[in-house]
Design an enzyme around this catalytic site. Structure first.
Site, mmCIF file in Angstrom:
data_model
loop_
_atom_site.group_PDB
_atom_site.id
_atom_site.type_symbol
_atom_site.label_atom_id
_atom_site.label_comp_id
_atom_site.label_asym_id
_atom_site.label_seq_id
_atom_site.Cartn_x
_atom_site.Cartn_y
_atom_site.Cartn_z
ATOM 1 N N TYR B 131 -11.936 1.680 -0.067
ATOM 2 C CA TYR B 131 -11.957 3.033 -0.594
ATOM 3 C C TYR B 131 -13.293 3.489 -0.906
ATOM 4 C CZ TYR B 131 -6.642 3.289 -0.868
ATOM 5 O OH TYR B 131 -5.317 3.273 -0.597
ATOM 6 N N SER B 132 -13.853 2.839 -2.016
ATOM 7 C CA SER B 132 -14.833 3.381 -2.847
ATOM 8 C C SER B 132 -16.279 3.399 -1.786
ATOM 9 C CB SER B 132 -15.299 2.450 -4.091
ATOM 10 O OG SER B 132 -14.255 2.728 -4.930
ATOM 11 N N SER B 165 -14.183 -5.607 -2.871
ATOM 12 C CA SER B 165 -13.866 -7.225 -3.511
ATOM 13 C C SER B 165 -13.661 -7.753 -2.068
ATOM 14 C CB SER B 165 -12.889 -6.879 -4.537
ATOM 15 O OG SER B 165 -13.214 -6.209 -5.656
ATOM 16 N N GLU B 248 -1.278 -0.175 -7.059
ATOM 17 C CA GLU B 248 -2.400 -0.873 -7.729
ATOM 18 C C GLU B 248 -2.389 -0.782 -9.231
ATOM 19 O OE1 GLU B 248 -6.065 1.101 -6.397
ATOM 20 O OE2 GLU B 248 -7.238 -0.780 -6.868
HETATM 21 C C1 FAD Z 1 -14.736 -5.491 -10.219
HETATM 22 C C2 FAD Z 1 -14.563 -4.360 -9.306
HETATM 23 C C3 FAD Z 1 -13.945 -4.458 -8.278
HETATM 24 C C4 FAD Z 1 -13.641 -3.279 -7.231
HETATM 25 N N1 FAD Z 1 -13.177 -3.617 -6.323
HETATM 26 C C5 FAD Z 1 -12.918 -2.426 -5.301
HETATM 27 C C6 FAD Z 1 -12.462 -2.654 -3.931
HETATM 28 O O1 FAD Z 1 -12.001 -3.881 -3.720
HETATM 29 N N2 FAD Z 1 -12.248 -1.606 -3.317
HETATM 30 C C7 FAD Z 1 -12.826 -0.261 -3.594
HETATM 31 O O2 FAD Z 1 -12.571 0.641 -2.732
HETATM 32 N N3 FAD Z 1 -13.240 -0.325 -4.987
HETATM 33 C C8 FAD Z 1 -13.454 -1.123 -5.427
HETATM 34 N N4 FAD Z 1 -13.818 -1.028 -6.781
HETATM 35 C C9 FAD Z 1 -14.507 0.401 -7.076
HETATM 36 C C10 FAD Z 1 -13.447 1.053 -8.239
HETATM 37 O O3 FAD Z 1 -12.598 1.423 -7.720
HETATM 38 C C11 FAD Z 1 -14.510 2.410 -8.641
HETATM 39 O O4 FAD Z 1 -15.660 1.522 -9.271
HETATM 40 C C12 FAD Z 1 -13.917 3.188 -9.532
HETATM 41 O O5 FAD Z 1 -12.981 3.749 -9.071
HETATM 42 C C13 FAD Z 1 -14.902 4.023 -10.263
HETATM 43 O O6 FAD Z 1 -15.785 4.988 -9.414
HETATM 44 P P1 FAD Z 1 -17.164 4.775 -9.287
HETATM 45 O O7 FAD Z 1 -17.712 3.452 -9.610
HETATM 46 O O8 FAD Z 1 -17.746 5.863 -8.387
HETATM 47 O O9 FAD Z 1 -17.524 5.591 -10.944
HETATM 48 P P2 FAD Z 1 -17.603 7.321 -11.105
HETATM 49 O O10 FAD Z 1 -16.266 7.937 -10.348
HETATM 50 O O11 FAD Z 1 -18.978 7.582 -10.966
HETATM 51 O O12 FAD Z 1 -17.497 7.119 -12.872
HETATM 52 C C14 FAD Z 1 -18.392 6.887 -13.570
HETATM 53 C C15 FAD Z 1 -18.089 7.368 -15.236
HETATM 54 O O13 FAD Z 1 -17.338 8.717 -15.136
HETATM 55 C C16 FAD Z 1 -16.178 8.757 -15.372
HETATM 56 N N5 FAD Z 1 -15.336 9.769 -14.606
HETATM 57 C C17 FAD Z 1 -15.179 9.899 -13.312
HETATM 58 N N6 FAD Z 1 -14.591 10.939 -12.962
HETATM 59 C C18 FAD Z 1 -14.045 11.204 -14.049
HETATM 60 C C19 FAD Z 1 -13.077 12.372 -14.305
HETATM 61 N N7 FAD Z 1 -12.550 13.067 -13.381
HETATM 62 N N8 FAD Z 1 -12.628 12.275 -15.703
HETATM 63 C C20 FAD Z 1 -13.264 11.755 -16.639
HETATM 64 N N9 FAD Z 1 -14.072 10.654 -16.547
HETATM 65 C C21 FAD Z 1 -14.476 10.595 -15.240
HETATM 66 C C22 FAD Z 1 -15.576 7.275 -15.163
HETATM 67 O O14 FAD Z 1 -14.336 6.953 -15.975
HETATM 68 C C23 FAD Z 1 -16.908 6.719 -15.365
HETATM 69 O O15 FAD Z 1 -17.035 6.530 -16.885
HETATM 70 C C24 FAD Z 1 -14.207 -2.115 -7.601
HETATM 71 C C25 FAD Z 1 -14.980 -1.869 -8.772
HETATM 72 C C26 FAD Z 1 -15.287 -2.949 -9.809
HETATM 73 C C27 FAD Z 1 -16.005 -2.697 -11.082
#
Ligand code: FAD
Lengths: 386, 401
Positions: B131-132, B165, B248
């Site tokens: 996804y990400s 992951s 999820e």
């Molecule tokens: C251990 C781990 C495993 C993972 N495994 C997978 C995986 O297998 N597959 C996959 O696709 N992804 C995976 N991820 C990714 C994960 O889904 C994303 O990191 C997560 O959805 C947050 O997105 P971002 O990192 O882009 O943070 P951002 O979206 O950039 O967020 C940064 C900060 O801004 C805040 N923020 C963002 N948007 C909003 C909003 N609308 N309102 C309020 N606050 C907001 C967030 O809460 C955060 O504090 C994993 C992440 C981790 C840490």
């Protein structure tokens, strides 16, 4: 397993809601706060709806229901901070009489409670600053021969909820030199004796009057003794657990309403061209309020069920309920004030009614700290058996 | 209201418990310890998954026709509880089993189910969730990985995923890509099942704060997926994305947290400072009791949620509450456990203490982010449960919808 309220519980909540709203809703609490006594009229109506009979056993004209059913009802009562000694009567006194009473005592009290003719409360504290169970002293003198036994009660109980609005108070007295809940006896004392006087205290929560109960040399017979002489302690502990869960159920209902009020206001009130609920500081605070309310509700439901089923972890669940709710629901009501801005800090807004109720509940029947001590002790005891 | 288990549920628990006694990896019940070496660990975990699958203890919640037991949500809670009780090895194909398979069962073609479900259960094929992207996390609908048809019944995929992951060990990826960028952000997305063993796909592990490398960057450079590997409708992938997201949010880790708590309790009972057991300190007792109350609340809440879901059928936004509560609990609990180490908290591994949690504590920050951050879960609760106005930017975010 179905950890939800049943349809019947939900129906009771719905009927109660309709009834209380038709009577003015939270205005009842406001009227009580303003010095009117709404309890007498209200109680008659509660009795008409059979709410006073819920926990009374079937053979004494009641419904034989337990804490779960009562908690469901009290949740709704709590939405409106409904005044009246329903928790004291239905959650504390009735089960005590059911469990400890003689046949004669049961038939004397229980049908009258079911009918709404008798309201009850409970007196445990001797000193407003002493934690339980240090403060269940009261001078009791036993006299008698083989034929008759009499007790002479002398002393003052404090923090007795609704003492002047009830007919019978269950008084906890230490009848033997002892510690903790040992050597405690329970007496069912009628409040209209000349030797008994209830003096209103200046309670933080005006919707819920507290009294000092002075008993000035009252002589009663054995028929006033509830349960074994010197041996009422463990029943009192369970009774207070029921009280804790019942009171917390009311707070959960209030918290549910507070979350609702915050959510409504979040949609209504606009600043900077947006409804304030769009701002995440407000939205997330409200979401956290909801999570805390639901968590407390889960604890109430589980503890109520465990008490009804006599589960081994019932006391631990009650302690968890009280300690968790006392701190966190208090915060929910504070956040509701905050979410409403200046509007929230007015007498007209309901948030302060709930907040005061929660604050006065915090240390009543054991502080969160004391409950956490109980909780960890029982957890450690259970784990040793694991 | 009834928190007691039925005879059938009790029997399920007994059967599983007895099976675990017999079949847990050698020596595991006495001393649960995973191999240190990465490759050995993967082999160990695949073996464990095969053992589970062979006797029908993997994917217990799947329908029987696909190799599951059709376990109810309550039985799934029991399953989690019993696995936690023996500190069972983590399931290496958890994403496949808990997220992707249920999604395929709901929206996949019969052919896809027959092809993929058996090997997901046995971990013969390991899955990852793509996804990400570097520029699209919480707001997954803004992703830019693209897929275009080549006219020969195949789709050509280009782009980059991140934080994926297990991509380094995965055989397949559940990938969402843009197939049309003419409309709104969440229109024009399509989900593909992509085989990872192609020269056109490369993965690069990312070093995580707890010194693991369990998530990755994944590059797609003209990678291929045939058209029978599209899940749901072309350009309608958003619905599929949402289906998986609901799964999820709909599980809980409260039982493993409870187990950590019980371990900590035991530690505090035996560990002394200046000759006094930790458990006799007032602050320690109070804090442990507070955790106890929170765990009891979280478990009862979970049971209430699943009771509700058993009737409605679909995981609701309440799952976000389970997630929020347990992520916060885990972090608080482990933080407290580390604090109790005294000065040894300054050490990564402090072998002289029985309760050595530093890396677990660091790891717990990841859980807070992984399935959508706490902020996103609060949006879900605020908007979908409490009816507050939609966040300006979250109107198209997958995790908020
Ligand atoms: C251990 C781990 C495993 C993972 N495994 C997978 C995986 O297998 N597959 C996959 O696709 N992804 C995976 N991820 C990714 C994960 O889904 C994303 O990191 C997560 O959805 C947050 O997105 P971002 O990192 O882009 O943070 P951002 O979206 O950039 O967020 C940064 C900060 O801004 C805040 N923020 C963002 N948007 C909003 C909003 N609308 N309102 C309020 N606050 C907001 C967030 O809460 C955060 O504090 C994993 C992440 C981790 C840490």
């Amino acid at each position: 397993m179905d950890a939800r309220l049943t349809e019947e519980h939900e129906r009771v909540q719905e009927t109660a809601r309709e009834f209380i709203e038709s009577e003015g809703g939270i205005d009842l609490a406001r009227r009580q706060i303003d010095g009117e006594n709404v309890i007498d009229d209200l109680w008659d109506e509660l009795a008409d709806l059979d709410y006073t009979a819920i926990t009374v056993p079937l053979e004494y004209d009641g419904f034989g229901e337990g804490m779960v059913y009562l908690a469901a009802l009290l949740e709704t009562a709590g939405r409106y901070a409904l005044p009246g000694p329903l928790p004291e009567t239905a959650a504390v006194a009735v089960p005590l009489i059911r469990d400890l009473g003689t046949e004669e005592q049961r038939s004397r009290f229980l049908p009258a409670v079911a009918d709404g003719d008798l309201r009850m409360s409970v007196a445990v504290y001797d000193d407003e600053t002493e934690p339980l169970p240090g403060s269940i002293q009261m001078g009791v003198e036993r006299r008698g021969d083989e034929e008759t036994t009499e007790f002479r009660l002398e002393g003052t109980k404090t923090l007795v909820p609704y003492a002047a609005e009830t007919d019978v108070v269950i008084v906890a007295a230490r009848t033997r030199e002892s510690q903790g809940y040992e050597g405690v006896s329970l007496f069912a004392i009628e409040t209209d004796h000349d030797a008994v006087e209830a003096t209103r205290m200046d309670s933080l929560d005006w919707a819920r009057p507290m009294y000092e109960l002075s008993i000035d040399g009252l002589t009663v017979g054995e028929d006033a003794l509830l349960g074994p002489l010197h041996g009422g302690g463990s029943a009192l502990v369970t009774a207070m657990d029921r009280f804790s869960v019942a009171g917390t159920a009311m707070l959960v209902g209030a918290a549910d309403r507070a979350v609702e009020l915050s959510a409504e206001y979040g949609n209504e009130r606009e600043q900077y061209g947006h409804p304030i609920g769009r701002f995440q500081a407000v939205k997330h605070r409200t979401a956290d309020m909801w999570v805390d309310m639901q968590s407390a509700r889960s604890l109430v439901y589980y503890a109520a069920w465990a008490l009804d089923e006599d589960e081994p972890d019932a006391a631990r669940a009650a302690a968890a309920t009280k300690s968790f709710a006392a701190d966190r629901l208090h915060r929910v009501f504070g956040d509701d004030i905050w979410n409403h801005g200046g509007m929230g800090f007015t007498w007209d807004h309901d948030a302060h009614i709930y907040l005061k109720q929660a604050k006065s509940w915090r240390n009543f029947l054991g502080s969160p700290e004391a409950n956490r001590d109980r909780l960890i002790d029982s957890r450690l005891a259970a784990e040793r058996k694991r | 209201m009834d928190f007691s288990y039925t005879d059938e549920q009790d029997a399920f628990r007994r059967e599983l418990r007895a099976w675990l006694e017999e079949n847990a990896p050698d020596g595991w019940l006495e001393d649960p310890e995973l191999p240190d070496d990465d490759a050995e660990r993967v082999e160990f975990l695949r073996d464990w998954q095969r053992t589970l699958a062979d006797d029908g203890w993997a994917g217990v919640h799947w329908p029987e026709e696909y190799g599951g037991r059709g376990a109810s949500l309550i039985e799934q809670a029991i399953y989690r509880e019993e696995m936690a009780r023996i500190n069972a090895p983590p399931q290496i194909n958890l994403i496949g089993i808990n997220l992707i398979a249920p999604t395929l069962i709901e929206v996949g073609t019969e052919e896809q189910k027959r092809r993929f479900l058996p090997s997901i259960r046995s971990a013969e094929e390991i899955w990852c969730q793509g996804y990400s992207e570097p520029e699209a996390g919480s707001d997954v609908a803004s992703l830019s990985t693209s897929a275009e048809p080549n006219g020969d019944g195949e789709w050509i995929i280009n782009g980059q995923k991140i934080w994926t992951s297990y991509a380094h060990v995965a055989d397949w990826c559940f990938l969402v890509a843009r197939t049309d960028d003419s409309g709104k952000k969440h229109e024009g997305l399509t989900v593909f099942l992509v085989e990872m063993d192609q020269d056109e796909i490369s993965t690069e592990p990312i070093h995580q704060p707890h010194d693991d490398r369990t998530f990755n960057q994944v590059y797609f450079d003209d990678a291929v997926a045939s058209e029978d590997l599209v899940v749901g409708e072309i350009d309608q992938g958003w619905d599929v994305v949402m289906t998986l997201s609901a799964f999820e949010h709909g599980s809980t880790s409260i039982y493993t947290i409870e187990q950590r708590y019980l371990d900590l309790l035991e530690y505090c009972r035996t560990e002394t400072r200046n000759g006094t057991p930790l458990i006799e300190r007032d602050r320690v007792r109070q804090q442990l009791a507070d955790f106890d109350a929170r765990i009891q609340a979280a478990k009862a809440t979970h049971l209430r949620n699943v009771s509700e879901q058993m009737e409605t059928g679909t995981p609701g936004p309440e799952g976000s509450m389970d997630l929020l509560v347990s992520d916060e609990l885990r972090n608080d609990l482990l933080n407290f456990a580390v604090n109790l180490q005294g000065p040894a908290a300054a050490l990564w591994e402090n072998g002289h203490n029985a309760f050595d949690e530093t890396s677990g504590y660091i790891r717990s920050y990841g859980a807070w982010i992984a399935a959508g951050t706490g902020d996103i879960q609060r949006n879900i609760i605020g908007e979908r449960v409490l009816g507050l106005p939609k966040d300006i930017k979250s109107e198209t975010s997958h995790r908020s919808e």
